[in-house]
Write an enzyme that holds these catalytic residues in place. Sequence first.
Site, PDB file in Angstrom:
ATOM      1  N   SER A 147       0.867  -1.186   0.000  1.00 22.10           N
ATOM      2  CA  SER A 147       0.000   0.000   0.000  1.00 22.10           C
ATOM      3  C   SER A 147       0.896   1.225   0.000  1.00 22.10           C
ATOM      4  O   SER A 147       2.021   1.185   0.527  1.00 22.10           O
ATOM      5  CB  SER A 147      -0.865   0.015   1.261  1.00 22.10           C
ATOM      6  N   TYR A 161      -1.896  -1.341  10.404  1.00 20.82           N
ATOM      7  CA  TYR A 161      -1.985  -1.582   8.949  1.00 20.82           C
ATOM      8  C   TYR A 161      -0.692  -1.133   8.267  1.00 20.82           C
ATOM      9  O   TYR A 161      -0.093  -1.869   7.490  1.00 20.82           O
ATOM     10  CB  TYR A 161      -3.189  -0.816   8.396  1.00 20.82           C
ATOM     11  N   LYS A 165       2.023  -3.524   6.241  1.00 19.55           N
ATOM     12  CA  LYS A 165       2.340  -3.330   4.822  1.00 19.55           C
ATOM     13  C   LYS A 165       3.820  -2.971   4.655  1.00 19.55           C
ATOM     14  O   LYS A 165       4.452  -3.365   3.682  1.00 19.55           O
ATOM     15  CB  LYS A 165       1.453  -2.239   4.221  1.00 19.55           C
ATOM     16  N   TYR A 202     -16.043   4.362   3.634  1.00 19.78           N
ATOM     17  CA  TYR A 202     -15.571   5.738   3.857  1.00 19.78           C
ATOM     18  C   TYR A 202     -16.075   6.676   2.747  1.00 19.78           C
ATOM     19  O   TYR A 202     -16.315   7.853   2.971  1.00 19.78           O
ATOM     20  CB  TYR A 202     -14.037   5.771   3.922  1.00 19.78           C
TER      21      TYR A 202
HETATM   22  N1  LIG Z   1      -8.743  -0.244  -1.735  1.00 21.31           N
HETATM   23  C1  LIG Z   1      -7.701   0.514  -1.475  1.00 21.31           C
HETATM   24  O1  LIG Z   1      -7.779   1.755  -1.542  1.00 21.31           O
HETATM   25  C2  LIG Z   1      -6.364  -0.117  -1.148  1.00 21.31           C
HETATM   26  C3  LIG Z   1      -5.240   0.727  -1.117  1.00 21.31           C
HETATM   27  C4  LIG Z   1      -4.005   0.185  -0.847  1.00 21.31           C
HETATM   28  C5  LIG Z   1      -3.882  -1.180  -0.610  1.00 21.31           C
HETATM   29  N2  LIG Z   1      -4.991  -1.968  -0.634  1.00 21.31           N
HETATM   30  C6  LIG Z   1      -4.804  -3.407  -0.402  1.00 21.31           C
HETATM   31  O2  LIG Z   1      -5.308  -4.110  -1.506  1.00 21.31           O
HETATM   32  C7  LIG Z   1      -5.714  -5.411  -1.092  1.00 21.31           C
HETATM   33  C8  LIG Z   1      -7.100  -5.693  -1.606  1.00 21.31           C
HETATM   34  O3  LIG Z   1      -7.987  -4.770  -1.025  1.00 21.31           O
HETATM   35  P1  LIG Z   1      -9.412  -4.404  -1.623  1.00 21.31           P
HETATM   36  O4  LIG Z   1      -9.437  -2.943  -1.754  1.00 21.31           O
HETATM   37  O5  LIG Z   1      -9.737  -5.259  -2.774  1.00 21.31           O
HETATM   38  O6  LIG Z   1     -10.281  -4.821  -0.341  1.00 21.31           O
HETATM   39  P2  LIG Z   1     -11.779  -5.404  -0.211  1.00 21.31           P
HETATM   40  O7  LIG Z   1     -12.150  -5.202   1.210  1.00 21.31           O
HETATM   41  O8  LIG Z   1     -12.627  -4.797  -1.250  1.00 21.31           O
HETATM   42  O9  LIG Z   1     -11.595  -6.946  -0.504  1.00 21.31           O
HETATM   43  C9  LIG Z   1     -10.801  -7.728   0.363  1.00 21.31           C
HETATM   44  C10 LIG Z   1     -11.145  -9.204   0.238  1.00 21.31           C
HETATM   45  O10 LIG Z   1     -10.356  -9.898   1.216  1.00 21.31           O
HETATM   46  C11 LIG Z   1     -11.206 -10.764   1.960  1.00 21.31           C
HETATM   47  N3  LIG Z   1     -10.667 -10.961   3.306  1.00 21.31           N
HETATM   48  C12 LIG Z   1     -10.750 -10.126   4.373  1.00 21.31           C
HETATM   49  N4  LIG Z   1     -10.164 -10.679   5.434  1.00 21.31           N
HETATM   50  C13 LIG Z   1      -9.689 -11.883   5.046  1.00 21.31           C
HETATM   51  C14 LIG Z   1      -9.003 -12.914   5.707  1.00 21.31           C
HETATM   52  N5  LIG Z   1      -8.707 -12.842   7.009  1.00 21.31           N
HETATM   53  N6  LIG Z   1      -8.661 -14.022   5.004  1.00 21.31           N
HETATM   54  C15 LIG Z   1      -8.987 -14.117   3.694  1.00 21.31           C
HETATM   55  N7  LIG Z   1      -9.661 -13.176   3.013  1.00 21.31           N
HETATM   56  C16 LIG Z   1     -10.004 -12.062   3.694  1.00 21.31           C
HETATM   57  C17 LIG Z   1     -12.563 -10.096   1.965  1.00 21.31           C
HETATM   58  O11 LIG Z   1     -13.614 -11.007   2.230  1.00 21.31           O
HETATM   59  C18 LIG Z   1     -12.613  -9.517   0.545  1.00 21.31           C
HETATM   60  O12 LIG Z   1     -13.101 -10.455  -0.381  1.00 21.31           O
HETATM   61  C19 LIG Z   1      -5.584  -5.417   0.427  1.00 21.31           C
HETATM   62  O13 LIG Z   1      -4.376  -6.041   0.795  1.00 21.31           O
HETATM   63  C20 LIG Z   1      -5.549  -3.950   0.778  1.00 21.31           C
HETATM   64  O14 LIG Z   1      -4.885  -3.720   1.994  1.00 21.31           O
HETATM   65  C21 LIG Z   1      -6.228  -1.465  -0.890  1.00 21.31           C
END
Ligand SMILES: NC(=O)c1ccc[n+]([C@@H]2O[C@H](COP(=O)([O-])OP(=O)(O)OC[C@H]3O[C@@H](n4cnc5c(N)ncnc54)[C@H](O)[C@@H]3O)[C@@H](O)[C@H]2O)c1
Length: 256
Positions: A147, A161, A165, A202
């Site tokens: 991230s 978090y 990361k 959010y």
């Molecule tokens: N969305 C953003 O702005 C953003 C920014 C930077 C990094 N990220 C990272 O990108 C990755 C994907 O995020 P996203 O935005 O698609 O999130 P999301 O919440 O939309 O999807 C996350 C998925 O992970 C699953 N999950 C949650 N906890 C879990 C666990 N303990 N074991 C297995 N599965 C689990 C959820 O059920 C969901 O299907 C994450 O690692 C997040 O930290 C997201």
Amino acid sequence: MANRLKGKVALITGAGMGQGRAAALLFAKEGARIVVGDINADAGNETVALIKQQTKSDAVFSKCDVSKELDCRRLVKAGLNGFGKLDILYNNAGVLWKSIDKSVIENTEENWDKVIGINLKGPNFICKHGIPALLKNGGGSIINIGSISALAGSTIPQDAYNCAKGALIILTKSIAIQFAKQGIRCNIIHPGMIDTPMQHVYMKNPQWTKAVEDDIPMGRFGKPEEIARVALFLASDESSYMTGAELIVDGGFCAK
Ligand SMILES: NC(=O)c1ccc[n+]([C@@H]2O[C@H](COP(=O)([O-])OP(=O)(O)OC[C@H]3O[C@@H](n4cnc5c(N)ncnc54)[C@H](O)[C@@H]3O)[C@@H](O)[C@H]2O)c1
């Protein structure tokens, strides 16, 4: 270009929605068979159904809480049982719990452990059980999702978090160095603000959303597919000389 992952098997955690589902669908369209792991069984099974409907490829689901080692071992086994091998490990599952993950002086030990468990121990367990499978296969590609929060502190602290990361960066590099000669590449993508269910809670606040957009040079959130396409490059042999690298995909946020 099509069939960029023809014949490959990709294990993707958190593939039930958001970026993980986008990657699962894109990788399947490019010829990979997908091992879907998610803590949410309905969402994971829906991804499998979408892959079967929308692509000519195949997928299996295994319920997996990545913070639990046994679940990660079972997910790897589900992939090996289903498709006989693994070529790609995609550590995508993550949680951003701003309501409980705050400053170092506020975080409880329990909440710290939960956030670190999912965001850091999870990729560790998937690599622990998945790397032997990649080695049997002559190598493979590991993609970790970091991230931009790992690169700079947050104005509103989310310390567990960000620490998880941040640590994932050095785990990525360590794996890259250890296994380079055995054909395993390991890289990390740092997404910026991406329009997924993680942010939807959010984004319900229009003032917050506008402030975030104003802070991004491209003036918008990224789409999950925009991360998936970068991951596709890392998963494919097109990135054959890349390992231990960090790719920032954030609409220019970190360039400021
Ligand atoms: N969305 C953003 O702005 C953003 C920014 C930077 C990094 N990220 C990272 O990108 C990755 C994907 O995020 P996203 O935005 O698609 O999130 P999301 O919440 O939309 O999807 C996350 C998925 O992970 C699953 N999950 C949650 N906890 C879990 C666990 N303990 N074991 C297995 N599965 C689990 C959820 O059920 C969901 O299907 C994450 O690692 C997040 O930290 C997201």
